[in-house]
Design a protein around this motif. Structure first.
Motif, PDB file in Angstrom:
ATOM      1  N   PRO A   1    -107.970 -35.173-110.578  1.00 11.82           N
ATOM      2  CA  PRO A   1    -109.177 -34.337-110.465  1.00 11.82           C
ATOM      3  C   PRO A   1    -109.768 -34.333-109.057  1.00 11.82           C
ATOM      4  O   PRO A   1    -110.518 -33.425-108.709  1.00 11.82           O
ATOM      5  N   GLU A   2    -109.424 -35.335-108.245  1.00 12.90           N
ATOM      6  CA  GLU A   2    -109.974 -35.399-106.888  1.00 12.90           C
ATOM      7  C   GLU A   2    -109.436 -34.301-105.986  1.00 12.90           C
ATOM      8  O   GLU A   2    -110.013 -34.032-104.918  1.00 12.90           O
ATOM      9  N   GLN A   3    -108.379 -33.627-106.377  1.00 12.21           N
ATOM     10  CA  GLN A   3    -107.799 -32.590-105.537  1.00 12.21           C
ATOM     11  C   GLN A   3    -108.494 -31.244-105.678  1.00 12.21           C
ATOM     12  O   GLN A   3    -108.147 -30.282-104.986  1.00 12.21           O
ATOM     13  N   LYS A   4    -109.483 -31.135-106.558  1.00 13.14           N
ATOM     14  CA  LYS A   4    -110.303 -29.934-106.689  1.00 13.14           C
ATOM     15  C   LYS A   4    -109.467 -28.679-106.898  1.00 13.14           C
ATOM     16  O   LYS A   4    -109.604 -27.684-106.192  1.00 13.14           O
ATOM     17  N   THR A   5    -108.582 -28.733-107.864  1.00 14.32           N
ATOM     18  CA  THR A   5    -107.793 -27.562-108.213  1.00 14.32           C
ATOM     19  C   THR A   5    -108.056 -27.197-109.672  1.00 14.32           C
ATOM     20  O   THR A   5    -108.545 -28.022-110.449  1.00 14.32           O
TER      21      THR A   5
ATOM     22  N   ILE B   1     -93.865 -10.095-105.635  1.00 15.96           N
ATOM     23  CA  ILE B   1     -94.985 -10.890-105.108  1.00 15.96           C
ATOM     24  C   ILE B   1     -94.446 -11.866-104.068  1.00 15.96           C
ATOM     25  O   ILE B   1     -93.437 -12.533-104.292  1.00 15.96           O
ATOM     26  N   GLY B   2     -95.118 -11.943-102.925  1.00 13.73           N
ATOM     27  CA  GLY B   2     -94.680 -12.822-101.848  1.00 13.73           C
ATOM     28  C   GLY B   2     -94.774 -14.286-102.223  1.00 13.73           C
ATOM     29  O   GLY B   2     -95.744 -14.708-102.862  1.00 13.73           O
ATOM     30  N   THR B   3     -93.778 -15.060-101.836  1.00 21.08           N
ATOM     31  CA  THR B   3     -93.747 -16.481-102.186  1.00 21.08           C
ATOM     32  C   THR B   3     -93.368 -17.336-100.981  1.00 21.08           C
ATOM     33  O   THR B   3     -92.754 -16.853-100.030  1.00 21.08           O
ATOM     34  N   ARG B   4     -93.731 -18.604-101.087  1.00 23.56           N
ATOM     35  CA  ARG B   4     -93.246 -19.654-100.191  1.00 23.56           C
ATOM     36  C   ARG B   4     -92.780 -20.796-101.081  1.00 23.56           C
ATOM     37  O   ARG B   4     -93.515 -21.204-101.984  1.00 23.56           O
ATOM     38  N   SER B   5     -91.582 -21.273-100.833  1.00 23.82           N
ATOM     39  CA  SER B   5     -91.011 -22.298-101.712  1.00 23.82           C
ATOM     40  C   SER B   5     -91.253 -23.696-101.165  1.00 23.82           C
ATOM     41  O   SER B   5     -91.231 -23.912 -99.947  1.00 23.82           O
ATOM     42  N   TYR B   6     -91.476 -24.622-102.080  1.00 26.64           N
ATOM     43  CA  TYR B   6     -91.728 -26.025-101.747  1.00 26.64           C
ATOM     44  C   TYR B   6     -90.897 -26.899-102.676  1.00 26.64           C
ATOM     45  O   TYR B   6     -90.565 -26.505-103.801  1.00 26.64           O
ATOM     46  N   SER B   7     -90.575 -28.097-102.210  1.00 27.66           N
ATOM     47  CA  SER B   7     -89.704 -28.986-102.981  1.00 27.66           C
ATOM     48  C   SER B   7     -90.375 -29.508-104.244  1.00 27.66           C
ATOM     49  O   SER B   7     -89.701 -29.782-105.239  1.00 27.66           O
ATOM     50  N   GLY B   8     -91.697 -29.654-104.229  1.00 25.26           N
ATOM     51  CA  GLY B   8     -92.396 -30.195-105.384  1.00 25.26           C
ATOM     52  C   GLY B   8     -93.864 -29.844-105.362  1.00 25.26           C
ATOM     53  O   GLY B   8     -94.359 -29.163-104.450  1.00 25.26           O
ATOM     54  N   ILE B   9     -94.595 -30.343-106.350  1.00 22.22           N
ATOM     55  CA  ILE B   9     -95.986 -29.953-106.504  1.00 22.22           C
ATOM     56  C   ILE B   9     -96.887 -30.540-105.418  1.00 22.22           C
ATOM     57  O   ILE B   9     -97.868 -29.917-105.011  1.00 22.22           O
ATOM     58  N   GLU B  10     -96.563 -31.729-104.909  1.00 27.67           N
ATOM     59  CA  GLU B  10     -97.409 -32.339-103.894  1.00 27.67           C
ATOM     60  C   GLU B  10     -97.414 -31.511-102.613  1.00 27.67           C
ATOM     61  O   GLU B  10     -98.471 -31.261-102.025  1.00 27.67           O
ATOM     62  N   SER B  11     -96.243 -31.090-102.156  1.00 27.07           N
ATOM     63  CA  SER B  11     -96.177 -30.287-100.933  1.00 27.07           C
ATOM     64  C   SER B  11     -96.797 -28.911-101.157  1.00 27.07           C
ATOM     65  O   SER B  11     -97.402 -28.335-100.246  1.00 27.07           O
ATOM     66  N   ALA B  12     -96.689 -28.377-102.370  1.00 29.43           N
ATOM     67  CA  ALA B  12     -97.301 -27.076-102.657  1.00 29.43           C
ATOM     68  C   ALA B  12     -98.826 -27.173-102.640  1.00 29.43           C
ATOM     69  O   ALA B  12     -99.507 -26.280-102.115  1.00 29.43           O
ATOM     70  N   ILE B  13     -99.382 -28.250-103.182  1.00 28.50           N
ATOM     71  CA  ILE B  13    -100.836 -28.415-103.182  1.00 28.50           C
ATOM     72  C   ILE B  13    -101.353 -28.639-101.754  1.00 28.50           C
ATOM     73  O   ILE B  13    -102.431 -28.156-101.389  1.00 28.50           O
ATOM     74  N   ALA B  14    -100.590 -29.352-100.940  1.00 26.31           N
ATOM     75  CA  ALA B  14    -100.986 -29.527 -99.541  1.00 26.31           C
ATOM     76  C   ALA B  14    -101.083 -28.174 -98.835  1.00 26.31           C
ATOM     77  O   ALA B  14    -102.010 -27.929 -98.049  1.00 26.31           O
ATOM     78  N   ALA B  15    -100.140 -27.286 -99.117  1.00 23.06           N
ATOM     79  CA  ALA B  15    -100.181 -25.941 -98.531  1.00 23.06           C
ATOM     80  C   ALA B  15    -101.359 -25.145 -99.078  1.00 23.06           C
ATOM     81  O   ALA B  15    -101.996 -24.364 -98.352  1.00 23.06           O
ATOM     82  N   LEU B  16    -101.681 -25.331-100.362  1.00 30.22           N
ATOM     83  CA  LEU B  16    -102.818 -24.638-100.966  1.00 30.22           C
ATOM     84  C   LEU B  16    -104.126 -25.080-100.335  1.00 30.22           C
ATOM     85  O   LEU B  16    -104.995 -24.258-100.015  1.00 30.22           O
ATOM     86  N   GLU B  17    -104.279 -26.374-100.117  1.00 32.67           N
ATOM     87  CA  GLU B  17    -105.498 -26.888 -99.503  1.00 32.67           C
ATOM     88  C   GLU B  17    -105.630 -26.460 -98.046  1.00 32.67           C
ATOM     89  O   GLU B  17    -106.743 -26.290 -97.541  1.00 32.67           O
ATOM     90  N   ALA B  18    -104.491 -26.287 -97.372  1.00 35.01           N
ATOM     91  CA  ALA B  18    -104.523 -25.871 -95.967  1.00 35.01           C
ATOM     92  C   ALA B  18    -104.697 -24.370 -95.814  1.00 35.01           C
ATOM     93  O   ALA B  18    -104.844 -23.878 -94.682  1.00 35.01           O
TER      94      ALA B  18
END
Length: 427
Positions: free
Chosen positions: A372-376, A334-351
């Motif tokens: 809960p404000e991040q709607k995930t 499965i294709g992946t993109r790595s991030y240093s932590g959860i905050e940067s990963a969620i930013a990529a998810l929202e974008a």
């Protein structure tokens, strides 16, 4: 004449760490023997009879010398034992060992605020360190991969975080007894949140955007024709082009969106038929736009809906650099993109750069609960179960004592109390 002394047995507490006590009854007995001997010698000096033979006096002197020599040896042994005990006490008091502990910030196991660290893993380590007499100096690393490498190379004495025990890592570092059971889950945007870009892309792929462009052209052309027509045949129509064009555009959009018109009937029955045709066209336009947008949004939701690991093939998932999730998804293709932590990963998810985040279930669940404000949403069941442990260099000497402490804390319920403190019964 022989005098006797009454002695009391005393016990002295030397303040040993584990409450040992050293009895001085033996030392008091030796002292009593010395005093009695001195008394005896004194009596012999005063009461000695001149008739005692020289040979008897010599034997008496030899016996006294032997007893004095033995007492001297006992005194030396006593002083030596006391010195050894004092040295042991001193060493025990200064036995605190300083260790460098590498950490990776991953709430709720490791959290950082103003240079101070806390969390479930930190609390557990502090309890163990207190029992083992360890003074901890924390060193933070930005990724799990760098933390593992630092532990392997001996840059730190221990690694403390939610570090998954894997065969690959066990080849380069040593693990303790596991202290937490976990696994992987998925985090996705909340259901029904199909992005604007996704909808536009779907409309374009279905050819609806081209149809919308033609409709817009027809509306503009109709507005111009209606303006020209009314300027010529309607005496009450505004004389200025700007006002007349606005009036005509309103009439056209009213027909297109609601199927109703408020125009004057300038041509009798023919005008009525013409108005009815306009109304039918307007209803058709509204129906077409509504149905096309709805169908595209439904298709996008179905295509992008991720509810389990089976929905990930063909999509890109975000993972944490050096994590067990990164290794696992790489193995299953499965294709992946790595991030240093959860905050940067969620930013990529929202974008929209990734479709989901795959990570340890406790991390995702805790973050979704706290933000809960991040709607995930965390979806799917637990997969690829794993366990957390503390790690040490292969040549370190802390693995066994820390493991024994973890076993003791598991049996006493302390680790379960920590879990309830940070996760409660809901997680």
């Amino acid at each position: 004449m022989r005098r006797r002394f009454a002695w009391t047995e005393w016990t002295i507490d030397l303040g040993c760490r584990h409450g040992q006590h050293v009895s001085i009854r033996r030392y008091l007995a030796w002292g009593r023997t010395i005093l009695e001997l001195m008394t005896f010698l004194n009596n012999q000096r005063h009461d000695a009879h001149p008739a005692i033979a020289p040979h008897g006096r010599l034997l008496l002197a030899v016996s006294l010398m032997r007893r004095l020599g033995f007492l001297a040896l006992l005194c030396l042994a006593t002083v030596f034992a006391w010195a050894q005990n004092a040295e042991a006490q001193s060493n025990e008091a200064g036995s605190t060992r300083s260790v460098n502990v590498g950490v990776y910030v991953s709430p709720p196991f490791v959290s950082e605020q103003a240079g101070n660290y806390d969390g479930m893993a930190i609390d557990l380590w502090e309890i163990i360190a207190g029992k083992l007499g360890l003074a901890t100096h924390y060193v933070a690393y930005p990724t799990l991969r760098e933390l593992v490498e630092a532990t392997r190379d001996g840059e730190v004495d221990a690694a403390v975080t939610n570090l998954t025990i894997t065969h690959k890592r066990a080849a380069v570092i040593s693990y303790t007894q596991p202290w937490y059971d976990a696994g992987l889950r998925l985090m996705v945007p909340e259901e029904g949140s199909a992005g604007f870009r996704s909808v536009v892309a779907g409309l374009s792929n279905a050819g609806h955007l081209r149809a919308y462009a033609w409709l817009a052209f027809v509306i503009v052309l109709s507005t111009i024709l209606v303006t020209l027509f009314d300027r010529k045949f309607d005496r009450d129509f505004p004389s200025r082009w700007r006002e007349g064009f606005a009036e005509s555009f309103y009439q056209v959009m009213s027909v297109a969106t609601s199927g109703r018109t408020s125009r004057k009937n300038l041509f009798g029955w023919k005008g009525r038929i013409w108005s009815a045709v306009w109304m039918v066209c307007g209803v058709a336009v509204v129906a077409y736009i509504t149905s096309s947008v709805t169908s595209v949004m439904t298709a996008v939701s179905i295509e992008q809906g991720i509810n389990s690991l089976a929905d990930l093939p063909g999509k890109t998932a975000g993972v944490f650099t050096g994590s067990a999730a990164e290794d696992y998804l790489s193995k299953v293709g499965i294709g992946t993109r790595s991030y240093s932590g959860i905050e940067s990963a969620i930013a990529a998810l929202e974008a929209g750069r990734i479709e989901a985040i795959v990570a340890d279930a406790p991390i995702l669940e805790y973050h979704a609960h706290m933000h809960p404000e991040q709607k995930t949403a965390v979806v799917g069941s637990l997969f690829h179960p794993d366990k957390y442990g503390f790690a040490f260099p292969h040549d370190g000497d802390l693995t066994k004592p820390v493991t024994l402490q973890i076993l003791d804390l598991q049996e006493s319920g302390t680790i379960e109390d920590l879990r309830l403190k940070y996760f409660g019964n809901a997680l």
